[in-house]
Write an enzyme that holds these catalytic residues in place. Sequence first.
Site, PDB file in Angstrom:
ATOM      1  N   GLU A  52      51.251  35.125  42.704  1.00 43.96           N
ATOM      2  CA  GLU A  52      49.936  35.108  42.055  1.00 43.96           C
ATOM      3  C   GLU A  52      49.460  33.680  41.796  1.00 43.96           C
ATOM      4  O   GLU A  52      48.278  33.375  41.950  1.00 43.96           O
ATOM      5  CB  GLU A  52      49.987  35.899  40.744  1.00 43.96           C
ATOM      6  CG  GLU A  52      50.120  37.395  40.915  1.00 43.96           C
ATOM      7  CD  GLU A  52      48.927  38.023  41.601  1.00 43.96           C
ATOM      8  OE1 GLU A  52      47.796  37.517  41.426  1.00 43.96           O
ATOM      9  OE2 GLU A  52      49.123  39.005  42.329  1.00 43.96           O
ATOM     10  N   CYS A 207      34.816  43.075  51.475  1.00 41.92           N
ATOM     11  CA  CYS A 207      33.676  42.599  50.686  1.00 41.92           C
ATOM     12  C   CYS A 207      33.791  41.089  50.480  1.00 41.92           C
ATOM     13  O   CYS A 207      33.853  40.587  49.358  1.00 41.92           O
ATOM     14  CB  CYS A 207      33.636  43.327  49.343  1.00 41.92           C
ATOM     15  SG  CYS A 207      32.105  43.082  48.413  1.00 41.92           S
ATOM     16  N   CYS A 214      30.492  45.809  55.625  1.00 41.17           N
ATOM     17  CA  CYS A 214      30.017  46.915  54.792  1.00 41.17           C
ATOM     18  C   CYS A 214      30.301  48.297  55.375  1.00 41.17           C
ATOM     19  O   CYS A 214      30.634  49.217  54.615  1.00 41.17           O
ATOM     20  CB  CYS A 214      28.529  46.741  54.506  1.00 41.17           C
ATOM     21  SG  CYS A 214      28.164  45.277  53.496  1.00 41.17           S
ATOM     22  N   CYS A 217      33.574  49.653  54.185  1.00 36.74           N
ATOM     23  CA  CYS A 217      33.794  49.737  52.741  1.00 36.74           C
ATOM     24  C   CYS A 217      33.728  51.185  52.271  1.00 36.74           C
ATOM     25  O   CYS A 217      32.811  51.923  52.651  1.00 36.74           O
ATOM     26  CB  CYS A 217      32.749  48.896  52.007  1.00 36.74           C
ATOM     27  SG  CYS A 217      32.894  48.984  50.199  1.00 36.74           S
ATOM     28  N   CYS A 223      27.008  51.574  47.066  1.00 37.28           N
ATOM     29  CA  CYS A 223      26.847  50.158  46.752  1.00 37.28           C
ATOM     30  C   CYS A 223      25.369  49.778  46.622  1.00 37.28           C
ATOM     31  O   CYS A 223      24.583  49.938  47.561  1.00 37.28           O
ATOM     32  CB  CYS A 223      27.517  49.315  47.840  1.00 37.28           C
ATOM     33  SG  CYS A 223      27.352  47.541  47.595  1.00 37.28           S
TER      34      CYS A 223
END
Length: 248
Positions: A52, A207, A214, A217, A223
């Site tokens: 991370e 995204c 798109c 997605c 959206c």
Amino acid sequence: MKLSGKKQGHKAARKPPDFDFSGMLVAWQKRHGRHALPWQQTRDAYRIWLSEIMLQQTQVTTVIPYYARFLSRFPDVTALSTASQDVVMAEWSGLGYYSRARNLHRCAQLVVSEYGGHFPSDPALLEKLPGIGRSTAAAISVFSSGARAAILDGNVIRVLSRVFGIAEYAGSKKVRDALWQLAESLLPEKELEAYTQGLMDLGATVCVRSRPSCPLCPFSSYCVAFRENRIKELPARKPSKALPQRQV
């Protein structure tokens, strides 16, 4: 905070959507998400924390070889804590944003001295350690202990801003607080790891900032940015400061 459509304001930001956001995201992640990254399939908080920190402002493809070398040199938090800062910085060399390496080293020392070499599972305690912000603390807790905590990094802000049509700049405290409330309201009751990974995967692979995919997605039918052709507008950019005008 303004959202597109009839429902606007902070109350709308806190209200869950009228579609199963978390369920759809989990299903998408299981089918299309990333499953073979070297820090996945582990509950080792040290390895998750290391990944991370390295992934902050750095792409996955760049991080992978550094992550492998770092683990080879410092296989656990104790090994990292006892190394000199010069050695740690040398291993980090080339990855950039060197304050991360200094915070990483200091964090390892505190985990050993204050927690006996075991990362705390509570996100609030993790957030107090050097180099770990609220979103990073949540991610570490979710992946290492299954904690129910929301993440809100740049990728997640982009996903939420586009899907829900959040039209104000996310850098302001008011909007950021509302985004945190929205992120927390969307958390599922189970499969938190797949959900959190799905947010990361969707923001990093579909995204994306420019030229998002798109049609791939899972939220394209819902959206706001896609439906209203506002992909380039959202998330909102930082407002430019008005140039001062002086009369002479």
